[in-house]
Design an enzyme around this catalytic site. Structure first.
Site, PDB file in Angstrom:
ATOM      1  N   ASP A   3       1.445  -1.438   3.019  1.00  0.00           N
ATOM      2  CA  ASP A   3       2.719  -1.311   2.316  1.00  0.00           C
ATOM      3  C   ASP A   3       2.663  -1.883   0.911  1.00  0.00           C
ATOM      4  O   ASP A   3       3.622  -1.763   0.148  1.00  0.00           O
ATOM      5  CB  ASP A   3       3.871  -1.943   3.113  1.00  0.00           C
ATOM      6  CG  ASP A   3       3.670  -3.435   3.346  1.00  0.00           C
ATOM      7  OD1 ASP A   3       2.824  -4.031   2.665  1.00  0.00           O
ATOM      8  OD2 ASP A   3       4.369  -3.989   4.208  1.00  0.00           O
ATOM      9  N   ASP A  53      -0.069  -6.820   1.779  1.00  0.00           N
ATOM     10  CA  ASP A  53      -1.457  -6.394   1.943  1.00  0.00           C
ATOM     11  C   ASP A  53      -2.220  -6.296   0.626  1.00  0.00           C
ATOM     12  O   ASP A  53      -3.276  -5.678   0.577  1.00  0.00           O
ATOM     13  CB  ASP A  53      -1.496  -5.030   2.643  1.00  0.00           C
ATOM     14  CG  ASP A  53      -0.961  -5.118   4.060  1.00  0.00           C
ATOM     15  OD1 ASP A  53      -1.400  -6.006   4.796  1.00  0.00           O
ATOM     16  OD2 ASP A  53      -0.104  -4.304   4.413  1.00  0.00           O
ATOM     17  N   ASP A  82      -2.655  -0.731   8.004  1.00  0.00           N
ATOM     18  CA  ASP A  82      -1.757  -1.794   8.441  1.00  0.00           C
ATOM     19  C   ASP A  82      -0.802  -1.149   9.447  1.00  0.00           C
ATOM     20  O   ASP A  82      -0.654   0.074   9.466  1.00  0.00           O
ATOM     21  CB  ASP A  82      -0.991  -2.329   7.231  1.00  0.00           C
ATOM     22  CG  ASP A  82       0.078  -3.335   7.622  1.00  0.00           C
ATOM     23  OD1 ASP A  82      -0.203  -4.197   8.469  1.00  0.00           O
ATOM     24  OD2 ASP A  82       1.195  -3.231   7.088  1.00  0.00           O
TER      25      ASP A  82
END
Length: 654
Positions: free
Chosen positions: A544, A548, A348
């Site tokens: 994180d 996600d 991410d």
């Protein structure tokens, strides 16, 4: 670790290889040092009388009685446990095998060797138990850093209580040098903390007021006060301990294979030992029963695969402990194995590759409204959102004395916010949201090809302002990507909901192989599935752990970054990196590969030595002395090899 979660003894050789615990009787047997000492003393005296002095009175009957007395302190507990196991239906236990082997030795008149088998076996078990307990204790000491006291505010003073009695919302005081007992919010000014017990980082961390402080941190420089946010059982350090305990119950494929292998291997070797005694009578003209029985006894002594069933679980346990020591929580041996095979790492962007500490660079206005008026709308809408961009905007804007009232608000994931304020429709978000709402953007407010993020505001369909916000890369991001490629990771990928141009610039800067932007949360999941389908090897996803969670769950190895404060991360991820250091991903792969190497070294050592001694025993070239030394010695070497991983350095400055 509790006995149930981190057990590493070898109780049986074909049953219950699930790292069984030692019973009270076994622990007593292994820890009463007077028993092997007495047996060793009597055995030594017997050998001197047998081979050096040879007195007339030391005849066969006296010899038998003497060696029986030497045998009982170490032999009786083993025979007793062998009998109890036999009653439970567990035939091929090490206790039963050792009992049969020593009875056979006494039967053929090899009294000293019968005593020696039990003596060295008991000494070896004591050393094994000591090594296992030491490894378990060192990991527990490393992790169990929960404070035993908390200073709770009581009027104008503080009283000392145990942390488990402190409720949420209570104010506690932590003095310099003390360990924080509970997770809380700092309500005094900025303070410095040693976070090594939580994150593995030696560098002190500075925390400002209203920021979170985690249990296990050490207050470094001043008296502080915290508002408790979690109970003792739910504190970060308690969750770490719970995860490491549960991790030892998740078996790697190698462990499961060895357990299955041992259940087949041991009975086969026992059958071979029996055939070794019986079959030569049909083919060897000079057959002597005592000679072939002796060879069969050597087979029995060496047959127990203790070195395998002790050292392999301990190898994975050592790997999990080494990772924990470095601020990496791996939730099981199966995930260590998966980490070893990772060939693609997907990241991410916001909060993972970047700090997610956004700051407003400027606000462009496109109407007659001034910045204060625009700020009133921005603040009113964004103040209810926890998104990092929303916090950056509210931190930047001066708080109006009379904040506008939001009558209705809808958060659109991946796009922005839509609100009703005093009858006006206020839309704040990215370019996609503006397109969906049919808002024509001012040319100067369109997306530019730089790493800044544009947040647009429209009122009743008219573009009013554009807020330019920037994030910055983590200091070790480039180094982390280089390390992964150096370790043989084939591809690095970035998935982000940010505008494609922003994401591509970050990706080029970090030299990431594949870059995908403008992704909604559900599109991230679809993209990850696509990556998995065309990838050889395991796919890891680093995020994180909050937004996600679905992608973390879909990946082969979900890695939550810097997420000890996030329940979603702890629950969803397979690996939790407690700090924000991206280089910990490469470090976790190194630990996983080293763990695997050690496990296979132990398998090779145990099987290699046992195969050689079994062959020598069958040929009559190995004695019971050599058999017991091989069995006990290999087990000890395997244990020492397994626990050494906790002393290794896995960081890289290259």
């Amino acid at each position: 670790m509790s006995q149930s979660s981190a057990q590493t003894g070898c109780k049986t050789c074909s049953v219950n290889h699930d790292t069984p615990s030692y019973s009270t009787d076994e622990v007593n047997f292994l820890t009463k040092h007077w028993q092997p000492i007495v047996s060793a003393l009597l055995l030594t005296i017997g050998l001197i009388l047998d081979y050096f002095i040879d007195p007339v009175w030391f005849n066969e009957s006296f010899r038998l009685a003497w060696y029986l007395i030497a045998y009982l302190p170490v032999g009786y507990p083993v025979v007793k446990m062998g009998w109890e196991s036999l009653i439970r239906g567990e035939v091929f236990t090490e206790f039963f095998l050792m009992s049969i082997a020593t009875f056979g030795a006494f039967f053929i008149g090899e009294y000293p060797e019968g005593v020696a088998v039990m003596l060295f076996y008991s000494v070896g078990e004591a050393f094994q138990h000591s090594a296992v307990q030491k490894a378990r204790s060192s990991i527990r000491a490393l992790l169990d850093v929960r404070a035993e006291v908390a200073h709770v505010k009581d009027g104008n003073s503080f009283k000392t209580v145990h942390p488990d009695s402190v409720p949420i919302g209570q104010i506690i005081q932590v003095k310099p040098g003390e360990r924080v007992p509970l997770d809380g919010k700092l309500i005094t000014d900025r303070a410095a903390f040693d976070t090594s017990a939580i994150t593995g980082e030696s560098k002190p961390r500075h925390i400002s007021d209203n920021e979170n402080v985690l249990a296990g941190m050490i207050n470094l420089n001043r008296v502080i006060e915290l508002e408790v946010q979690k109970t003792y059982e739910n504190s970060s350090i308690s969750r770490i301990l719970k995860m490491v305990q549960e991790a030892t119950s998740r078996k790697a494929k190698t462990e499961l294979f060895i357990r299955s292998f041992a259940k087949v291997y041991t009975p086969i070797v026992v059958l071979l030992a029996t055939l070794l005694v019986a079959l030569p009578a049909l083919f060897v003209s000079s057959y002597v029963f005592e000679e072939w029985l002796y060879r069969g006894l050597v087979f029995l002594v060496i047959s127990c695969p203790c070195a395998l069933v002790i050292s392999i679980p301990l190898g994975y346990f050592g790997g999990i402990g080494a990772a924990s020591k470095n601020g990496i929580l791996v939730k099981g041996g199966n995930f260590l194995d998966a980490l070893r095979s990772v060939k693609t790492v997907v990241f991410d962007k916001t909060g993972t590759l970047t700090h997610a500490t956004f700051s407003v660079q400027n606000i462009e206005l496109y109407s007659d409204m001034n910045e204060s008026q625009i700020g009133s709308y921005l603040f009113a809408v964004e103040k209810v959102s926890n998104h990092p961009i929303a916090r950056a905007i509210t931190d930047y804007i001066y708080t109006p004395e009379h904040s506008l009232k939001v009558d209705q608000q809808n958060e659109i994931p991946g796009y922005g916010l839509k609100s009703i304020i005093e009858g006006q429709t206020v839309v704040i978000g990215n370019q996609k949201l503006m397109e969906n709402e049919q808002v024509e953007l001012n040319k100067s407010g369109s997306e530019s090809k730089n790493s800044s993020t544009k947040v647009h505001m429209a009122i009743d369909g008219i573009h009013q302002a554009t807020v330019t916000i920037s994030d910055r890369l983590k200091d070790d991001a480039k180094h982390a990507i280089r390390q992964l490629h150096h370790l043989g990771v084939d591809r690095t990928v970035m998935l982000s909901g940010d505008h494609k141009e922003v994401v591509e610039e970050v990706g080029r800067d970090l030299k990431i192989d594949e870059i995908y932007g403008d992704l909604l949360p559900e599109q991230k999941s679809e993209k990850l599935e696509e990556i998995k389908e065309r990838t050889k090897g395991k796919v890891a996803y680093a995020g994180d752990g909050i937004n996600d969670a679905p992608v973390l769950a879909l990946s082969d190895v979900g890695i939550a970054m810097g997420a000890m404060g996030s329940d979603a991360a702890v629950e969803t991820a397979d690996v939790v990196i407690q700090s924000d250091q991206l280089t910990k991903i490469a470090e976790s792969i190194r630990i996983a590969r080293k763990t695997r190497n050690i496990v296979w070294q132990n398998i090779g050592l145990a099987l290699g030595v046992k195969t050689v001694v079994l062959a020598l025993g069958a040929l009559g070239m190995a004695s019971l002395w050599e058999a017991v030394f091989a069995d006990v010695g290999v087990a000890l070497l395997a244990i020492l090899n397994a626990v050494r991983i906790q002393k290794m350095n896995f960081s890289s400055n290259s």
